[in-house]
Design a protein around this motif. Structure first.
Motif, mmCIF file in Angstrom:
data_model
loop_
_atom_site.group_PDB
_atom_site.id
_atom_site.type_symbol
_atom_site.label_atom_id
_atom_site.label_comp_id
_atom_site.label_asym_id
_atom_site.label_seq_id
_atom_site.Cartn_x
_atom_site.Cartn_y
_atom_site.Cartn_z
ATOM 1 N N GLY A 166 -5.120 49.927 20.571
ATOM 2 C CA GLY A 166 -6.490 49.806 20.115
ATOM 3 C C GLY A 166 -7.122 48.486 20.517
ATOM 4 N N ARG A 167 -6.382 47.412 20.325
ATOM 5 C CA ARG A 167 -6.946 46.092 20.632
ATOM 6 C C ARG A 167 -7.087 45.875 22.140
ATOM 7 N NH1 ARG A 167 -7.603 42.983 16.268
ATOM 8 N NH2 ARG A 167 -6.455 43.452 14.350
ATOM 9 N N ILE A 168 -6.109 46.321 22.910
ATOM 10 C CA ILE A 168 -6.213 46.181 24.363
ATOM 11 C C ILE A 168 -7.347 47.033 24.900
ATOM 12 C CG2 ILE A 168 -5.023 46.660 26.543
ATOM 13 C CD1 ILE A 168 -2.409 45.841 25.123
ATOM 14 N N ALA A 169 -7.500 48.255 24.365
ATOM 15 C CA ALA A 169 -8.597 49.124 24.811
ATOM 16 C C ALA A 169 -9.952 48.475 24.581
ATOM 17 C CB ALA A 169 -8.517 50.467 24.094
ATOM 18 N N ARG A 170 -10.093 47.760 23.470
ATOM 19 C CA ARG A 170 -11.356 47.069 23.207
ATOM 20 C C ARG A 170 -11.612 46.031 24.291
ATOM 21 N NH1 ARG A 170 -14.863 49.276 20.882
ATOM 22 N NH2 ARG A 170 -13.812 49.547 18.891
ATOM 23 N N LEU A 171 -10.588 45.284 24.686
ATOM 24 C CA LEU A 171 -10.759 44.287 25.743
ATOM 25 C C LEU A 171 -11.080 44.944 27.079
ATOM 26 C CD1 LEU A 171 -7.791 41.857 24.958
ATOM 27 C CD2 LEU A 171 -10.207 41.565 24.365
ATOM 28 N N LEU A 172 -10.604 46.174 27.274
ATOM 29 C CA LEU A 172 -10.859 46.886 28.521
ATOM 30 C C LEU A 172 -12.233 47.558 28.538
ATOM 31 C CD1 LEU A 172 -7.363 48.554 29.023
ATOM 32 C CD2 LEU A 172 -8.294 46.631 30.320
ATOM 33 N N GLY A 173 -12.948 47.502 27.423
ATOM 34 C CA GLY A 173 -14.304 48.018 27.386
ATOM 35 C C GLY A 173 -14.454 49.434 26.894
ATOM 36 N N ALA A 174 -13.462 49.953 26.157
ATOM 37 C CA ALA A 174 -13.595 51.295 25.594
ATOM 38 C C ALA A 174 -14.855 51.381 24.730
ATOM 39 C CB ALA A 174 -12.360 51.645 24.765
ATOM 40 N N ARG A 175 -15.482 52.557 24.715
ATOM 41 C CA ARG A 175 -16.712 52.741 23.932
ATOM 42 C C ARG A 175 -16.384 52.979 22.464
ATOM 43 N NH1 ARG A 175 -20.768 56.715 22.395
ATOM 44 N NH2 ARG A 175 -19.248 58.383 22.763
ATOM 45 N N ARG A 176 -15.656 54.055 22.159
ATOM 46 C CA ARG A 176 -15.232 54.341 20.793
ATOM 47 C C ARG A 176 -13.719 54.498 20.770
ATOM 48 N NH1 ARG A 176 -16.369 58.529 17.620
ATOM 49 N NH2 ARG A 176 -16.688 57.269 15.763
ATOM 50 N N ILE A 177 -13.109 53.954 19.725
ATOM 51 C CA ILE A 177 -11.657 54.011 19.571
ATOM 52 C C ILE A 177 -11.368 54.644 18.221
ATOM 53 C CG2 ILE A 177 -9.515 52.689 19.538
ATOM 54 C CD1 ILE A 177 -11.001 50.484 21.079
ATOM 55 N N ILE A 178 -10.662 55.762 18.241
ATOM 56 C CA ILE A 178 -10.342 56.525 17.032
ATOM 57 C C ILE A 178 -8.834 56.488 16.830
ATOM 58 C CG2 ILE A 178 -10.437 58.799 15.925
ATOM 59 C CD1 ILE A 178 -12.735 58.288 18.794
ATOM 60 N N GLY A 179 -8.400 56.337 15.595
ATOM 61 C CA GLY A 179 -6.979 56.322 15.299
ATOM 62 C C GLY A 179 -6.626 57.228 14.143
ATOM 63 N N SER A 180 -5.375 57.657 14.096
ATOM 64 C CA SER A 180 -4.866 58.391 12.936
ATOM 65 C C SER A 180 -3.665 57.649 12.384
ATOM 66 C CB SER A 180 -4.482 59.826 13.307
ATOM 67 O OG SER A 180 -3.523 59.856 14.338
ATOM 68 N N ALA A 181 -3.478 57.761 11.072
ATOM 69 C CA ALA A 181 -2.389 57.062 10.400
ATOM 70 C C ALA A 181 -1.965 57.872 9.183
ATOM 71 C CB ALA A 181 -2.831 55.652 9.990
ATOM 72 N N GLY A 182 -0.855 57.458 8.562
ATOM 73 C CA GLY A 182 -0.238 58.258 7.514
ATOM 74 C C GLY A 182 -0.536 57.844 6.100
#
Length: 345
Positions: A166-182
Motif C-alpha cells: 500500500g505504501r509503495i503503491a502510493r509512492l508509485l502514484g496509484a490513484r485509489r488503494i483498497i485493502g481487506s483485513a480480518g
C-alpha cells in the motif's frame, strides 16, 4: 570462544495437520562454536517469522528438516570471522534464523553485509528493506507493473507485505488503494494510518460484494496474499487487461485439501487478465534499487515502516503462531536485543 557458552535454537519436531501448535517445535541449546576457516560467527539481533514458514513445515519440496534448526531471515552482528568477506562487528543479513547464534559464509546465497543509513533502524532490513518490502516492490513494479493513476486492491493488507504494498503503491502514484483485513481495528488502521483510501473487513460478507462496494468502478491491479474467495472477488472486479501479482495463499495454508480454483477463473481469458506468481528469491537483484527508492522516504518520515515486535528469543514460536492468526500489524519480528541471547555458561 569457550564452548561452555550456550545458544538457543528452535527445531521443528513434527508435521502439522492443520494449524500448527507449540507442540510441533522444541527449544534446544547448543555450545556456541568457534568459526571454522571460511565462516563467521554471528549473534542474531532480530529474527523474522513469515507465512512461507507454514508451507515449508509440511515437508514437501524445500520443506524443513525435522529435528534441525529452522531456517529464517535474520539480522545479526559478526562476533568472530575467518571468512575474508566478513569482519568482526559487521552487521549482516542471512537466512540462519530461529537461533541465537549462527555460523555463516559470505557470498551468493549466504550472508551479506547490510548498508546502514542514518535515521533508519537496522531491523528495517528484515521488513521494508528486506524480503517483505522486496516482495511488495517486485510485485508492483516488475510483476503487475503498476502505473500512476491506476487502482489497486491488496488482500491481507494489514500484514507485512500488505502494508508495504500500500505504501509503495502510493509512492508509485496509484490513484485509489483498497485493502481487506480480518478485523475492524485493522480496517481502521488501514484507512486512518496506513494510507489506504478504502478498506473492508472480509468477514462482513462475500468478498466480491465488499470489494465491489469499495471499488465500484473496478481495479487495475490486485496483490494477492490470500487466494480463495479473495482471488475470485478480485477477478470479478478487475478491468480488462488487469494484472494479478500472486504473493501467497494464506486462506489455504492449513488445509489438507485446498479449495477449488475460483469459479470465475475463465474471466482471465474474457478480460485478457494476467496472473503471475511472485517469488522474492527471483528478485534479489532489486535489493539496491529498493533501498535507493525507499531510504530517502524513510529518512524524511514520509514513509512509515510498520512492525510488530515480540521480545525475547524464547517467544519465537509465539511470534510465528500469532502472525499466522493475524495478531500483528505490519511485519512481525522477534527482538533479541533486549537481553543477553546466550543462555548460560
Amino acid at each position: 570462544m569457550s564452548t561452555s557458552i550456550f545458544g538457543g535454537a528452535f527445531h521443528q519436531i513434527a508435521r502439522p495437520q492443520g494449524f500448527p501448535t507449540r507442540d510441533h517445535f522444541a527449544h534446544t541449546t547448543f555450545a556456541i562454536p568457534e568459526p571454522a576457516p571460511g565462516t563467521a560467527l554471528v549473534e542474531n539481533l532480530y529474527l523474522s517469522v513469515d507465512p512461507y514458514h507454514r508451507g515449508r513445515m509440511d515437508g514437501r519440496e524445500n520443506g524443513f528438516t525435522l529435528h534441525a534448526p529452522l531456517e529464517g531471515r535474520a539480522v545479526g552482528r559478526v562476533l568472530a570471522s575467518r571468512d575474508a568477506g566478513l569482519e568482526e562487528g559487521d552487521l549482516v543479513f542471512h537466512r540462519e534464523g530461529w537461533r541465537t547464534h549462527a555460523l555463516v559464509t559470505a557470498g551468493v546465497g549466504g550472508a551479506r553485509r547490510i548498508r546502514t543509513y542514518d535515521g533508519v533502524p537496522v531491523h528495517a532490513h528484515l521488513g521494508i528493506l528486506g524480503g517483505t518490502g522486496l516482495t511488495a516492490y517486485a510485485a508492483l513494479t516488475r510483476v503487475a507493473r503498476l502505473q500512476a493513476g491506476e487502482d489497486l486492491y491488496v488482500s491481507s493488507a494489514a500484514g507485512g507485505v500488505g502494508t508495504a504494498a500500500g505504501r509503495i503503491a502510493r509512492l508509485l502514484g496509484a490513484r485509489r488503494i483498497i485493502g481487506s483485513a480480518g478485523s475492524a481495528d485493522k480496517v481502521r488502521h488501514l484507512t486512518e494510518a496506513a494510507g489506504f483510501d478504502a478498506a473492508f473487513h472480509y468477514h462482513d460478507g462475500p468478498v466480491g460484494e465488499l470489494l465491489a462496494e469499495a471499488a465500484p468502478d473496478g481495479i487495475d491491479v490486485y496483490v494477492d496474499n490470500v487466494g480463495g474467495d479473495h482471488l475470485e472477488g478480485a477477478i470479478e472486479a478487475l478491468r480488462e487487461h488487469g494484472r494479478i501479482a500472486w504473493v501467497g495463499a494464506i486462506s489455504s495454508y492449513h488445509d489438507e485439501h485446498p479449495p477449488a480454483a475460483p469459479h470465475n477463473l475463465f474471466e482471465v481469458v474474457h478480460k485478457s487478465l494476467r496472473i503471475e506468481g511472485v517469488l522474492v528469491s527471483n528478485h534479489t537483484n532489486l535489493q539496491e534499487e529498493l533501498e535507493d527508492f525507499l531510504v530517502p522516504h524513510l529518512r524524511s518520515g514520509q514513509f512509515a515502516s510498520e512492525t510488530t515486535f515480540v521480545q525475547g528469543f524464547e517467544h519465537t514460536v509465539d511470534a510465528f503462531l500469532g502472525m499466522l492468526r493475524g495478531a500483528n500489524t505490519g511485519k512481525t519480528l522477534v527482538d533479541l536485543t533486549g537481553s543477553r541471547s546466550s543462555l548460560g555458561s
